[in-house]
Motif scaffolding. Structure first.
Motif, mmCIF file in Angstrom:
data_model
loop_
_atom_site.group_PDB
_atom_site.id
_atom_site.type_symbol
_atom_site.label_atom_id
_atom_site.label_comp_id
_atom_site.label_asym_id
_atom_site.label_seq_id
_atom_site.Cartn_x
_atom_site.Cartn_y
_atom_site.Cartn_z
ATOM 1 N N THR A 5 0.866 -1.181 0.000
ATOM 2 C CA THR A 5 0.000 0.000 0.000
ATOM 3 C C THR A 5 0.898 1.224 0.000
ATOM 4 O O THR A 5 1.563 1.528 0.979
ATOM 5 C CB THR A 5 -0.900 0.003 1.251
ATOM 6 N N GLU B 39 1.864 5.115 -0.052
ATOM 7 C CA GLU B 39 1.326 6.375 0.443
ATOM 8 C C GLU B 39 1.175 7.368 -0.702
ATOM 9 O O GLU B 39 1.996 7.429 -1.618
ATOM 10 C CB GLU B 39 2.254 6.937 1.520
ATOM 11 N N ASN C 12 -3.324 4.846 3.053
ATOM 12 C CA ASN C 12 -3.830 3.689 2.300
ATOM 13 C C ASN C 12 -4.854 4.181 1.271
ATOM 14 O O ASN C 12 -6.051 4.255 1.557
ATOM 15 C CB ASN C 12 -4.471 2.670 3.238
ATOM 16 N N ARG D 170 -6.042 2.700 -1.185
ATOM 17 C CA ARG D 170 -6.783 1.619 -1.853
ATOM 18 C C ARG D 170 -8.271 1.618 -1.482
ATOM 19 O O ARG D 170 -9.065 0.905 -2.097
ATOM 20 C CB ARG D 170 -6.167 0.264 -1.512
#
Length: 600
Positions: A63, A65, A85, A87
């Protein structure tokens, strides 16, 4: 008989104006709102896919930044933020609810939303607008039929008047009467007023003057042909078949223009309807005209199925350097006819032209439909363009985003006019960001738009960013901003001359403007602050300009230090005088004490 038909005409016209047209405008606005929502969702989908692709390309960590600007105060203040995160995102699903979704879930939701808007909402609203448009067409047909009946009734009344010995005015079926002009009584009998009849006289006189001049073939360097019978008034003089013979003579006279008599040829037609029959008469005379350098058509009620004729005029005249088409551009993108691709063909004709340097699409209604704006933007990517006018187009945010992308590419454009476009704070912030990447634009006219203090502040910071000396140095020093200046966000407050200088309105090169801004930035400092700043200024200038020798740097500073000292001394005297008058008043210039920290 004639009076009854005139009453019917008045009733049909009133129903068309007060009922059908407002309904059609509301239906079209609803359809355009849905189209804009679909385009925004499509842009968001592309952004999410790009973020997902960037994250997938990063192997470590899984993940990644991401940095972003976060709005802190209603679009006026932003700060940098790190998203640990990215996502997962929060998606507005309606009724004020936001649902956390992964990127694939958000993309799937957007696909379903676009499918719903396209197949259900947009289809329904398009059908409603089309049904109202058909009602408008039927009303216009009824008006035309009633007009024909009125003409027949007028003929009957005229014959009755001749039989009784009354004087009458007649116009032959084949066009112009034998005398000089169509009598004014003819236009009044068609339902127009005296002023309209007078303006029709002006149009005929202007056309006859051009015809006579071209027949005499006087030797002149430039032939300026201008038809503008309604100076200072809105609305176009409507087409009438009685003028077709005169248009034919006008077209024949234009076709005789050649380089044996003239060097340049310009044509300007303002507030005169150019119907399809008139355009088909003028087109052969204007196609492949090697002397035509300026073509300006303004408020001519050009039918949307005639845009391909205008495109051919642009394509076939290689010496055309000024092109203005200030008419509503309406294309039916759902059809594969000439009307469907008229706007696209016109934009491509301008884009591929090798000579046009001045382009105007004022009053074209480009912002009313996002698809229309997207189809016309390619015209601005002509590498020879220097001046573009897009005023009175109701662009709003969607149009401003397209213009911002264009300016960010740093095209060779030098002047851009965007007056009266309902541009708000969000639109102006997009344009301000694009100015940071543009070094060629010299004038941006944003007068008479709807942005407020937040938009003004964004514009001012794009050309004079006081956050630090580095930000000031990297501001735009090329583009002169022209707008209704109300906010004074500078320290110290600016005079009219100061506003002009700091908004790049003064004469001189971008380097001279940058120098004036830096001097204004330093001037409010006290003597002690100035000498503390001096080493940092020397290091800053030497770092920014590697070719600047210490001798030149010393001379630059020494030439301006007396001016700075005088400025600081005057500021100190004014401050001391105000302090004596109001001992309890708070100290002003709160930004001064932090200047050294901001430079570092």
């Amino acid at each position: 008989m004639a009076s009854d038909i005139q009453n019917q005409l008045a009733a049909y016209g009133s129903f068309l104006t007060t009922t059908l047209r407002p309904r059609l405008q509301a239906a079209v606005a609803a359809r355009e709102e849905t189209e804009g929502e679909i385009s925004e969702y499509a842009a968001l989908r592309g952004k999410l896919l790009q973020i997902e692709q960037d994250l997938d390309s990063a192997s470590d960590p899984p993940t990644k930044e991401m940095n972003a600007l976060v709005d802190l105060a209603h679009g006026a203040v932003y700060c940098n933020a790190a998203i640990p995160n990215p996502r997962t995102v929060y998606v507005n699903v309606g009724f004020g609810f936001h649902v956390e979704m992964t990127l694939p879930e958000a993309v799937a939701f957007i696909d379903r939303r676009i499918d719903y808007l396209d197949k259900d909402v947009l289809t329904h609203r398009s059908e409603a607008a089309a049904a109202i448009a058909k009602d408008v067409e039927r009303a216009l047909e009824l008006l035309e039929e009633a007009g024909g009946e009125l003409k027949e009734a007028d003929r009957g009344d005229e014959q009755a008047g001749v039989a009784q010995g009354f004087p009458t005015v007649s116009v032959p079926e084949n066009g112009m009467p034998n005398d000089d002009l169509v009598p004014r009584e003819y236009w009044i009998s068609r339902g127009h007023d005296e002023l309209y009849a007078l303006e029709m006289d002006n149009l005929q006189r202007q056309m006859k003057s051009v015809i006579s001049k071209l027949r005499l073939r006087p030797r002149e360097s430039t032939l300026d042909v201008e038809l503008s019978p309604r100076e200072g008034r809105d609305g176009a003089l409507l087409h009438d078949d009685v003028l077709m013979p005169l248009w034919k003579d006008f077209s024949d006279a234009i076709s005789t223009v050649d380089d044996s008599v003239y060097d340049y040829f310009t044509l300007f037609i303002d507030n005169v309807q150019l119907s399809r029959p008139v355009l088909e008469l003028l087109a052969p005379a204007l196609l492949n005209q090697p002397l035509l350098t300026e073509l300006c058509l303004r408020n001519n009620l050009v039918p949307r199925d005639c845009l391909h004729i205008i495109s051919k005029l642009v394509e076939s005249n290689p010496e055309l350097d000024v092109f203005a088409f200030c008419n509503p551009i309406e294309s039916d993108f759902s059809s594969a006819s000439e009307s469907g691709f008229g706007a696209t063909s016109l934009a491509q004709a301008v884009k591929n032209h090798s000579c046009i340097d001045t382009l105007s699409f004022n009053h074209a209604g480009l912002g009313r439909r996002p698809m229309l704006m997207e189809s016309m933007i390619p015209a601005m990517y002509n590498p020879y363009l220097k001046t573009v006018a897009l005023s009175h187009n109701e662009m709003k945010t969607a149009g401003a985003a397209l213009i911002s992308d264009y300016l960010s590419s740093n095209p060779p454009l030098e002047e851009l006019y965007l007056k009266n476009n309902h541009l708000g704070d969000r639109s102006v912030r997009l344009l301000s960001e694009s100015l940071k990447l543009n070094t060629n634009l010299e004038l941006l006219d944003l007068r008479n738009n709807s942005f407020g203090e937040a938009g003004e502040l964004a514009l001012c910071l794009s050309v004079y960013n006081q956050c630090s000396l580095n930000d000031l140095y990297e501001s735009n020093h090329t583009c002169h901003l022209r707008f209704n200046f109300r906010l004074v966000p500078f320290s110290p407050p600016l005079t009219k001359e100061g506003q002009r200088v700091l908004l790049n309105g003064n004469d001189g090169s971008p380097r001279d403007r940058r120098k004036a801004k830096i001097l204004h930035f330093i001037a409010p400092a006290s003597f002690s602050e100035f000498f503390q700043l001096l080493p940092y200024l020397l290091a800053f200038f030497q770092d920014k300009d590697e070719n600047m020798s210490l001798t030149r740097l010393y001379r630059t500073m020494s030439n301006n230090v007396p001016w700075l000292f005088n400025r600081m001394r005057n500021n100190a005297q004014r401050y001391a005088k105000r302090k004596r008058k109001a001992p309890s008043a708070p100290a002003i210039g709160m930004r001064r004490s932090s200047r050294i920290r901001r430079i570092n």
